[in-house]
Design an enzyme around this catalytic site. Structure first.
Site, PDB file in Angstrom:
ATOM      1  N   CYS A  93       0.807  -1.231   0.000  1.00 54.72           N
ATOM      2  CA  CYS A  93       0.000   0.000   0.000  1.00 54.72           C
ATOM      3  C   CYS A  93       0.837   1.278   0.000  1.00 54.72           C
ATOM      4  O   CYS A  93       0.283   2.369  -0.099  1.00 54.72           O
ATOM      5  CB  CYS A  93      -0.952   0.014   1.185  1.00 54.72           C
ATOM      6  N   CYS A 147      14.194   0.747  11.326  1.00 55.44           N
ATOM      7  CA  CYS A 147      13.682   1.618  12.386  1.00 55.44           C
ATOM      8  C   CYS A 147      12.244   1.987  12.026  1.00 55.44           C
ATOM      9  O   CYS A 147      12.003   2.786  11.114  1.00 55.44           O
ATOM     10  CB  CYS A 147      14.573   2.853  12.477  1.00 55.44           C
TER      11      CYS A 147
END
Length: 202
Positions: free
Chosen positions: A157, A179
């Protein structure tokens, strides 16, 4: 105030390893400069995101109806939550067993991105993973804020997850640190998958 608390936490926990990455430094700096939106700061341009096509494509109004304001800011507008404020990171500090099995999915479309055994403690203030499920993450060059980093988004997406940093010296199988914003992912204990070592071309 949040920046002061972060430095106080570091001073009181001298054995905690803090990842020395440009991303963490930028988080503290830009958060301290923002008065109107203290919890977020922007990353790469939205034009780069709109130029790419993903299997799941929705209008901003459709995403706003589905996501919380915090999720929309990060997933669709490429914001970043302040270090040490995410729910997943706080659970890590508390020693919660949550996340020892199962997978972490994209909070926007539900695509599995990381297996629980890819997660490791980095001390950076955000959930960290040493690898991703093959094909689940797309890397994009991010030249925002006067630096060059590698942004990571959901391949299904395009939802912004965070950034990947390499060769920081962490004792994990890949030397990578994905991260990730904690609001960009959701934990699903019912899906069972394990990290399988495979060769990576560096």
């Amino acid at each position: 105030m949040l920046v002061r608390r972060a430095w106080t936490a570091v001073r009181n926990r001298p054995n905690t390893v803090i990842a020395a990455s440009t991303g963490a430094v930028a988080a503290l700096y830009f958060a301290s400069q923002s008065a109107s939106h203290p919890r977020f700061f922007g990353t790469s341009t939205l034009a780069a995101r709109s130029a790419m096509q993903y299997p799941v494509s929705k209008s901003d109004s459709e995403w706003r109806a589905q996501l919380t304001p915090q999720q929309f800011k990060i997933l669709r507008e490429k914001g970043t939550e302040m270090a040490g404020t995410g729910f997943g990171f706080l659970l890590t500090l508390l020693g919660s067993p949550l996340g020892e099995q199962g997978v972490y999915e994209c909070a926007g479309c539900g695509t599995p991105l990381y297996t629980a055994d890819m997660k490791f403690k980095s001390g950076c203030g955000w959930p960290a993973f040493f690898d991703a499920i093959p094909g689940a993450i797309t890397e994009i060059t991010d030249r925002s804020w006067g630096m060059e980093r590698t942004e990571i988004v959901c391949s299904n997406c395009g939802g912004h997850q965070g950034h990947v940093f390499r060769n920081e010296g962490f004792p994990n199988p890949t030397s990578d640190r994905h991260c990730v914003n904690s609001v960009s992912i959701r934990y699903n204990p019912d899906k069972q998958a394990k990290w399988e070592k495979y060769s990576k071309a560096k």
